[in-house]
Motif scaffolding. Sequence first.
Motif, PDB file in Angstrom:
ATOM      1  N   VAL A  91       0.672  -0.983  -0.057  1.00 58.08           N
ATOM      2  CA  VAL A  91       0.102  -0.075  -0.564  1.00 58.08           C
ATOM      3  C   VAL A  91       0.964   1.165   0.439  1.00 58.08           C
ATOM      4  O   VAL A  91       2.375   1.332   0.458  1.00 58.08           O
ATOM      5  CB  VAL A  91      -0.817   0.096   1.204  1.00 58.08           C
ATOM      6  CG1 VAL A  91      -1.621  -1.135   1.247  1.00 58.08           C
ATOM      7  CG2 VAL A  91      -0.375  -0.398   2.710  1.00 58.08           C
ATOM      8  N   PRO A  92       0.332   2.374  -0.236  1.00 58.35           N
ATOM      9  CA  PRO A  92       1.020   3.520  -0.103  1.00 58.35           C
ATOM     10  C   PRO A  92       1.255   3.918   0.769  1.00 58.35           C
ATOM     11  O   PRO A  92       0.626   3.976   1.708  1.00 58.35           O
ATOM     12  CB  PRO A  92       0.127   4.561  -0.998  1.00 58.35           C
ATOM     13  CG  PRO A  92      -0.909   4.020  -1.527  1.00 58.35           C
ATOM     14  CD  PRO A  92      -0.565   2.699  -1.013  1.00 58.35           C
ATOM     15  N   ASN A  93       2.432   4.389   0.805  1.00 60.31           N
ATOM     16  CA  ASN A  93       3.523   4.915   1.760  1.00 60.31           C
ATOM     17  C   ASN A  93       3.752   6.777   1.819  1.00 60.31           C
ATOM     18  O   ASN A  93       4.568   7.178   1.043  1.00 60.31           O
ATOM     19  CB  ASN A  93       4.959   4.301   2.041  1.00 60.31           C
ATOM     20  CG  ASN A  93       5.789   4.667   4.004  1.00 60.31           C
ATOM     21  OD1 ASN A  93       4.974   5.711   4.324  1.00 60.31           O
ATOM     22  ND2 ASN A  93       6.909   4.322   3.640  1.00 60.31           N
ATOM     23  N   PRO A  94       3.285   7.438   2.929  1.00 62.37           N
ATOM     24  CA  PRO A  94       3.212   8.485   2.846  1.00 62.37           C
ATOM     25  C   PRO A  94       3.866   9.057   3.632  1.00 62.37           C
ATOM     26  O   PRO A  94       4.293  10.416   2.936  1.00 62.37           O
ATOM     27  CB  PRO A  94       1.281   8.584   4.404  1.00 62.37           C
ATOM     28  CG  PRO A  94       1.508   7.996   4.741  1.00 62.37           C
ATOM     29  CD  PRO A  94       1.381   6.711   4.215  1.00 62.37           C
ATOM     30  N   ALA A  95       5.143   8.431   4.217  1.00 58.59           N
ATOM     31  CA  ALA A  95       6.625   8.881   4.010  1.00 58.59           C
ATOM     32  C   ALA A  95       7.382   8.889   3.095  1.00 58.59           C
ATOM     33  O   ALA A  95       8.608   9.516   3.689  1.00 58.59           O
ATOM     34  CB  ALA A  95       6.748   8.577   5.613  1.00 58.59           C
ATOM     35  N   HIS A  96       7.768   7.807   2.599  1.00 58.52           N
ATOM     36  CA  HIS A  96       7.852   7.472   1.058  1.00 58.52           C
ATOM     37  C   HIS A  96       7.783   7.009   0.331  1.00 58.52           C
ATOM     38  O   HIS A  96       6.787   5.886   0.196  1.00 58.52           O
ATOM     39  CB  HIS A  96       9.251   6.531   1.566  1.00 58.52           C
ATOM     40  CG  HIS A  96      10.629   7.021   1.137  1.00 58.52           C
ATOM     41  ND1 HIS A  96      10.262   5.862  -0.009  1.00 58.52           N
ATOM     42  CD2 HIS A  96      11.928   6.940   1.852  1.00 58.52           C
ATOM     43  CE1 HIS A  96      11.641   6.075  -0.413  1.00 58.52           C
ATOM     44  NE2 HIS A  96      13.007   6.147   0.475  1.00 58.52           N
ATOM     45  N   ARG A  97       7.795   7.114  -1.131  1.00 58.51           N
ATOM     46  CA  ARG A  97       7.121   7.191  -2.337  1.00 58.51           C
ATOM     47  C   ARG A  97       7.428   5.949  -2.832  1.00 58.51           C
ATOM     48  O   ARG A  97       6.401   5.239  -3.666  1.00 58.51           O
ATOM     49  CB  ARG A  97       6.680   8.690  -3.365  1.00 58.51           C
ATOM     50  CG  ARG A  97       5.837   9.421  -2.896  1.00 58.51           C
ATOM     51  CD  ARG A  97       6.029  10.927  -4.269  1.00 58.51           C
ATOM     52  NE  ARG A  97       7.101  11.220  -3.973  1.00 58.51           N
ATOM     53  CZ  ARG A  97       6.753  12.470  -4.970  1.00 58.51           C
ATOM     54  NH1 ARG A  97       5.974  12.762  -5.774  1.00 58.51           N
ATOM     55  NH2 ARG A  97       8.407  12.693  -5.048  1.00 58.51           N
ATOM     56  N   ARG A  98       8.879   6.295  -2.877  1.00 58.56           N
ATOM     57  CA  ARG A  98       9.283   4.581  -3.483  1.00 58.56           C
ATOM     58  C   ARG A  98       9.253   3.524  -2.230  1.00 58.56           C
ATOM     59  O   ARG A  98       9.764   2.320  -3.078  1.00 58.56           O
ATOM     60  CB  ARG A  98      10.775   5.519  -4.052  1.00 58.56           C
ATOM     61  CG  ARG A  98      10.737   6.403  -4.593  1.00 58.56           C
ATOM     62  CD  ARG A  98      12.123   6.780  -5.749  1.00 58.56           C
ATOM     63  NE  ARG A  98      13.419   5.849  -4.528  1.00 58.56           N
ATOM     64  CZ  ARG A  98      14.674   5.879  -4.959  1.00 58.56           C
ATOM     65  NH1 ARG A  98      14.630   6.443  -5.885  1.00 58.56           N
ATOM     66  NH2 ARG A  98      15.232   6.019  -4.460  1.00 58.56           N
TER      67      ARG A  98
END
Length: 159
Positions: A91-98
Motif C-alpha cells: 500500500v502507498p507509504n505517505p512517508a516515502h513514495r518509493r
Amino acid sequence: MQEHPLEPDELAHRLAEVFDLVGPLYRRVLRKVEQAAPAEGLSVGVRAVLNLLGEHGPMTVPQMGRAQALSRQFVQRMVNEAAADRLVEAVPNPAHRRSSLIRLTDDGRAAIAAVTTRERALMRQAGGGLTDAEVTACVKVLGEMLALFDDVDVDGRLD
C-alpha cells in the motif's frame, strides 16, 4: 539473598552459556516450523514476515529487515512469496513514495493466527515449573544480548 550485578568476566561467561543454548534452540524450532510448513502452507521466512506485520502493523521491507536482522533482499523475496499467496499487500507509504508499506491481508491474518495458535499449544507443554519472574528475567537477558549487537547490519555495514 540480595542479588548484585555480575562482574564483567563472570557476566561474559554466563552470557556465553546463554549463547550456547540459543543456537540449538533456534535450529530445533526452525526444523519444527519447517516440518509443519506443509500443513500451514508457510515457509519459515514468510511466517517471520507475517508475524512481524501482525505484531507491528504495516512496515516497509527495509524496516522489516532491520527488525529481524535479515537482509532486505531476503525479506523482499519472502514478501514476494507472501504476496503471491495473497497473504500481504503493498500500500502507498505517505512517508516515502518509493518504499511501499507492506500489510497483512485477511488471509494473512488468518494464516499467522493459525500458526501462532498451533505454536502456543506446543509451548503450553513446557515443563520445569517456570515462573513469571523467570521468564521475565530470560526475556531481559535475551533483550540485552540482542541490544549488544544492534550495530550489526545484515547487509554488510556497521550502523
